[in-house]
Design a protein around this motif. Structure first.
Motif, PDB file in Angstrom:
ATOM      1  N   HIS A  15       0.758  -1.280   0.099  1.00 22.77           N
ATOM      2  CA  HIS A  15       0.007   0.223   0.097  1.00 22.77           C
ATOM      3  C   HIS A  15       0.941   1.263   0.036  1.00 22.77           C
ATOM      4  O   HIS A  15       2.033   1.192   0.457  1.00 22.77           O
ATOM      5  CB  HIS A  15      -0.686   0.139   1.432  1.00 22.77           C
ATOM      6  N   LEU A  72     -24.266   0.747   3.440  1.00 22.91           N
ATOM      7  CA  LEU A  72     -23.572  -0.340   4.189  1.00 22.91           C
ATOM      8  C   LEU A  72     -24.078  -1.094   5.306  1.00 22.91           C
ATOM      9  O   LEU A  72     -24.401  -2.389   5.630  1.00 22.91           O
ATOM     10  CB  LEU A  72     -22.214   0.220   4.852  1.00 22.91           C
ATOM     11  N   ASN A  75     -28.656  -3.707   6.366  1.00 20.28           N
ATOM     12  CA  ASN A  75     -29.092  -5.044   6.902  1.00 20.28           C
ATOM     13  C   ASN A  75     -29.038  -4.879   8.253  1.00 20.28           C
ATOM     14  O   ASN A  75     -28.991  -6.222   9.022  1.00 20.28           O
ATOM     15  CB  ASN A  75     -28.302  -6.390   6.232  1.00 20.28           C
ATOM     16  N   GLU A  85     -23.422  -3.534  16.199  1.00 17.44           N
ATOM     17  CA  GLU A  85     -22.683  -3.791  15.026  1.00 17.44           C
ATOM     18  C   GLU A  85     -22.689  -2.433  13.920  1.00 17.44           C
ATOM     19  O   GLU A  85     -21.629  -2.370  13.265  1.00 17.44           O
ATOM     20  CB  GLU A  85     -23.488  -4.920  14.274  1.00 17.44           C
ATOM     21  N   ARG A  88     -19.687  -0.592  15.217  1.00 19.91           N
ATOM     22  CA  ARG A  88     -18.509  -1.352  14.940  1.00 19.91           C
ATOM     23  C   ARG A  88     -18.152  -0.779  13.608  1.00 19.91           C
ATOM     24  O   ARG A  88     -17.031  -0.400  13.144  1.00 19.91           O
ATOM     25  CB  ARG A  88     -18.587  -2.627  15.247  1.00 19.91           C
ATOM     26  N   ARG A  89     -19.196  -1.166  12.384  1.00 19.63           N
ATOM     27  CA  ARG A  89     -18.727  -0.944  11.099  1.00 19.63           C
ATOM     28  C   ARG A  89     -18.375   0.662  10.859  1.00 19.63           C
ATOM     29  O   ARG A  89     -17.635   0.820  10.021  1.00 19.63           O
ATOM     30  CB  ARG A  89     -20.150  -1.349  10.211  1.00 19.63           C
ATOM     31  N   GLU A  92     -14.999   1.286  11.680  1.00 14.21           N
ATOM     32  CA  GLU A  92     -14.058   0.641  10.780  1.00 14.21           C
ATOM     33  C   GLU A  92     -13.840   1.553   9.388  1.00 14.21           C
ATOM     34  O   GLU A  92     -12.880   1.760   8.762  1.00 14.21           O
ATOM     35  CB  GLU A  92     -14.355  -1.052  10.402  1.00 14.21           C
ATOM     36  N   VAL A  93     -14.870   1.964   9.022  1.00  9.23           N
ATOM     37  CA  VAL A  93     -15.227   2.709   7.918  1.00  9.23           C
ATOM     38  C   VAL A  93     -14.396   4.317   8.004  1.00  9.23           C
ATOM     39  O   VAL A  93     -13.550   4.380   7.377  1.00  9.23           O
ATOM     40  CB  VAL A  93     -16.508   3.077   7.268  1.00  9.23           C
ATOM     41  N   LYS A  95     -11.917   4.330  10.217  1.00  6.70           N
ATOM     42  CA  LYS A  95     -10.467   4.085  10.114  1.00  6.70           C
ATOM     43  C   LYS A  95     -10.065   3.909   8.790  1.00  6.70           C
ATOM     44  O   LYS A  95      -8.815   4.376   8.499  1.00  6.70           O
ATOM     45  CB  LYS A  95     -10.283   2.476  10.886  1.00  6.70           C
ATOM     46  N   LEU A  96     -10.662   3.437   7.774  1.00  5.52           N
ATOM     47  CA  LEU A  96     -10.230   3.283   6.297  1.00  5.52           C
ATOM     48  C   LEU A  96     -10.279   4.676   5.828  1.00  5.52           C
ATOM     49  O   LEU A  96      -9.186   5.272   5.072  1.00  5.52           O
ATOM     50  CB  LEU A  96     -11.104   2.499   5.642  1.00  5.52           C
TER      51      LEU A  96
ATOM     52  N   ASP B  64      -8.164  -4.141   0.381  1.00  7.43           N
ATOM     53  CA  ASP B  64      -8.027  -5.497   0.095  1.00  7.43           C
ATOM     54  C   ASP B  64      -7.986  -6.361   1.440  1.00  7.43           C
ATOM     55  O   ASP B  64      -8.492  -5.550   2.404  1.00  7.43           O
ATOM     56  CB  ASP B  64      -6.684  -5.526  -0.644  1.00  7.43           C
ATOM     57  N   ASP B  66      -6.020  -6.838   3.429  1.00 11.02           N
ATOM     58  CA  ASP B  66      -5.111  -6.536   4.619  1.00 11.02           C
ATOM     59  C   ASP B  66      -5.989  -5.496   5.424  1.00 11.02           C
ATOM     60  O   ASP B  66      -6.054  -5.602   6.722  1.00 11.02           O
ATOM     61  CB  ASP B  66      -4.065  -5.711   4.041  1.00 11.02           C
ATOM     62  N   ASN B  67      -6.701  -4.441   4.722  1.00  9.93           N
ATOM     63  CA  ASN B  67      -7.496  -3.801   5.617  1.00  9.93           C
ATOM     64  C   ASN B  67      -9.002  -3.850   5.525  1.00  9.93           C
ATOM     65  O   ASN B  67      -9.652  -3.290   6.440  1.00  9.93           O
ATOM     66  CB  ASN B  67      -7.427  -2.129   5.159  1.00  9.93           C
ATOM     67  N   ILE B  68      -9.717  -4.883   4.950  1.00 10.01           N
ATOM     68  CA  ILE B  68     -10.992  -5.210   5.030  1.00 10.01           C
ATOM     69  C   ILE B  68     -11.232  -6.537   5.695  1.00 10.01           C
ATOM     70  O   ILE B  68     -12.009  -6.448   6.755  1.00 10.01           O
ATOM     71  CB  ILE B  68     -11.430  -5.246   3.714  1.00 10.01           C
ATOM     72  N   PHE B  70      -9.514  -8.075   8.288  1.00  8.84           N
ATOM     73  CA  PHE B  70      -9.031  -7.837   9.478  1.00  8.84           C
ATOM     74  C   PHE B  70      -9.916  -6.815  10.203  1.00  8.84           C
ATOM     75  O   PHE B  70      -9.443  -6.243  11.322  1.00  8.84           O
ATOM     76  CB  PHE B  70      -7.581  -7.745   9.702  1.00  8.84           C
ATOM     77  N   GLY B  71     -10.768  -6.123   9.365  1.00  9.08           N
ATOM     78  CA  GLY B  71     -11.180  -4.696  10.040  1.00  9.08           C
ATOM     79  C   GLY B  71     -12.840  -4.830   9.813  1.00  9.08           C
ATOM     80  O   GLY B  71     -13.614  -5.722  10.511  1.00  9.08           O
ATOM     81  N   LEU B  72     -13.303  -4.174   9.094  1.00 11.66           N
ATOM     82  CA  LEU B  72     -14.948  -4.175   8.556  1.00 11.66           C
ATOM     83  C   LEU B  72     -15.518  -5.397   8.671  1.00 11.66           C
ATOM     84  O   LEU B  72     -16.309  -5.819   9.024  1.00 11.66           O
ATOM     85  CB  LEU B  72     -14.975  -3.402   7.284  1.00 11.66           C
ATOM     86  N   ASN B  73     -14.725  -6.463   7.737  1.00 11.72           N
ATOM     87  CA  ASN B  73     -15.384  -7.787   7.557  1.00 11.72           C
ATOM     88  C   ASN B  73     -14.907  -8.805   8.481  1.00 11.72           C
ATOM     89  O   ASN B  73     -14.588  -9.854   8.032  1.00 11.72           O
ATOM     90  CB  ASN B  73     -15.418  -7.966   5.815  1.00 11.72           C
ATOM     91  N   LYS B  74     -14.387  -8.487   9.447  1.00  8.76           N
ATOM     92  CA  LYS B  74     -13.596  -9.558  10.302  1.00  8.76           C
ATOM     93  C   LYS B  74     -14.596 -10.303  10.778  1.00  8.76           C
ATOM     94  O   LYS B  74     -14.238 -11.668  11.450  1.00  8.76           O
ATOM     95  CB  LYS B  74     -12.634  -8.903  11.528  1.00  8.76           C
ATOM     96  N   ASN B  75     -15.885 -10.242  10.949  1.00 10.09           N
ATOM     97  CA  ASN B  75     -16.890 -10.976  11.469  1.00 10.09           C
ATOM     98  C   ASN B  75     -17.868 -11.953  10.148  1.00 10.09           C
ATOM     99  O   ASN B  75     -18.753 -12.627  10.510  1.00 10.09           O
ATOM    100  CB  ASN B  75     -18.069 -10.249  12.232  1.00 10.09           C
ATOM    101  N   GLU B  85     -21.706 -11.043   1.450  1.00 13.71           N
ATOM    102  CA  GLU B  85     -22.080 -10.024   2.156  1.00 13.71           C
ATOM    103  C   GLU B  85     -20.463  -9.180   2.163  1.00 13.71           C
ATOM    104  O   GLU B  85     -20.488  -8.091   2.442  1.00 13.71           O
ATOM    105  CB  GLU B  85     -22.316 -10.483   3.681  1.00 13.71           C
ATOM    106  N   ARG B  88     -20.722  -7.105  -0.729  1.00 17.97           N
ATOM    107  CA  ARG B  88     -21.778  -6.004  -0.808  1.00 17.97           C
ATOM    108  C   ARG B  88     -21.108  -5.073   0.135  1.00 17.97           C
ATOM    109  O   ARG B  88     -21.149  -3.912  -0.196  1.00 17.97           O
ATOM    110  CB  ARG B  88     -22.913  -6.658   0.246  1.00 17.97           C
ATOM    111  N   ARG B  89     -20.391  -5.374   1.287  1.00 17.40           N
ATOM    112  CA  ARG B  89     -19.987  -4.278   2.173  1.00 17.40           C
ATOM    113  C   ARG B  89     -18.780  -3.557   1.410  1.00 17.40           C
ATOM    114  O   ARG B  89     -18.773  -2.326   1.390  1.00 17.40           O
ATOM    115  CB  ARG B  89     -19.362  -4.759   3.259  1.00 17.40           C
TER     116      ARG B  89
END
Lengths: 206, 206
Positions: A15, A72, A75, A85, A88-89, A92-93, A95-96, B64, B66-68, B70-75, B85, B88-89
């Motif tokens: 990156h 986002l 749902n 949740e 939390r999302r 995370e956004v 942070k990005l 990618d 790395d940042n998704i 382990f973050g937003l989509n870690k669940n 999902e 989608r996110r």
């Protein structure tokens, strides 16, 4: 085969570093987290600050119900689990966005202290600015811009923050604003000063 | 009460318009969606393009694993529902980034056509550029940068795209690149040309 025209493109393994974008943007990524009751002034302050920052040449962006709840987080509902949740999302956004160098402003009730603390930990304290809109409930209810308090009092909405669901005030917010006493413009000026002090933006005239 | 120093701050009722940020950034928001097998070159091209754009003074950002993941989509895991999902996110975050004026590059296998089409619809066709890394499976498997094909062949990973889970190639991608025949630099040059042609960035020297 494509003829290479731009010979200055090199092969990179990872990156782009956040600092490269921040240098280009002449600002540093940050997340301003507005929290407070419905009608407490979060969105109004967020928009006023966003416009003020863009007028000063900064890249700022508001995350709020308009672009999150219908996108986002479409749902998710309003149960305690879904509220957690949701936040939390958004953290995370945020942070990005901060990593991309943007000054982001979130405007959500975010009633639970633990959830906001998760956002703070996710982003890191140096980038997180909690702004508590501490406007009295009776003022918020009188404003009732979306007619939601009326519905909540009539029992048409259940679990409404401040009526039949809790709001947990921040213990150590970076800023407290009571919008029954201060205008959104005054709040935006204070927030700009806070960003200047934190080195996120340069003071006007410097 | 705070003394108002910046008298040019006005009270705004809504979000800053996307076009204001785009004018400031001298670019237009876009989402370049890399898709293809593991090892097909998605991330390498994404990073090379990101660096190339930043060198040209543009604000670009790679989303990618790395940042998704382990973050937003870690669940989320790797079941078909979770993959859907996940995409989608990412599409929704890409939409927010594009609205913020950023040129965003996503690098995910994103094996299902329907999921990618949802992302395209979310963002809008004018902002969405699907780039298919059509590198042959045997080349990807020989590269095996993370040792995942070996594990999948040994049955240690189940549901691995290209081995025991499907990859659905795009029907009408904006760009196709076989990285066994083209370098990441060549791909980045093509992608820059595509962005120029679409009016997202200005051609060098203009």
């Amino acid at each position: 085969m494509t003829k290479i025209k731009a010979t200055n493109i090199t092969w990179h393994e990872g990156h782009v570093d956040r600092s490269e974008r921040e240098t280009m943007l002449k600002q540093k990524g940050a997340l301003i987290w507005m929290t407070g009751l419905s009608g407490s002034g979060k969105s109004t302050i967020a928009y006023t600050l966003e416009h003020a920052l863009v007028q000063r040449g900064h890249l700022a962006y508001v995350l709020d119900g308009d672009n999150i709840r219908f996108g986002l987080n479409k749902n998710l509902g309003f149960s305690p689990e879904d509220r957690t949740e949701n936040i939390r999302r958004i953290g995370e956004v945020g942070k990005l966005f901060a990593d991309a160098g943007i000054i982001t402003i979130t405007a959500f009730i975010s009633p639970y202290r633990d959830d906001r603390d998760v956002a703070r930990e996710t982003i890191g304290s140096e980038d997180f600015f909690e702004c508590f809109c501490d406007t009295p409930l009776d003022v918020c209810e009188e404003r009732d811009p979306k007619g939601l308090y009326k519905k909540a009092r009539a029992g048409e909405i259940k679990g409404f923050t401040g009526i039949d669901a809790p709001y947990e005030a921040p213990n150590k917010p970076e800023l407290v604003i009571d919008t029954s006493k201060r205008s959104p413009q005054e709040a935006a000026v204070e927030l700009c000063a806070m960003l200047e002090k934190a080195g996120k933006i340069t003071a006007l005239g410097e």
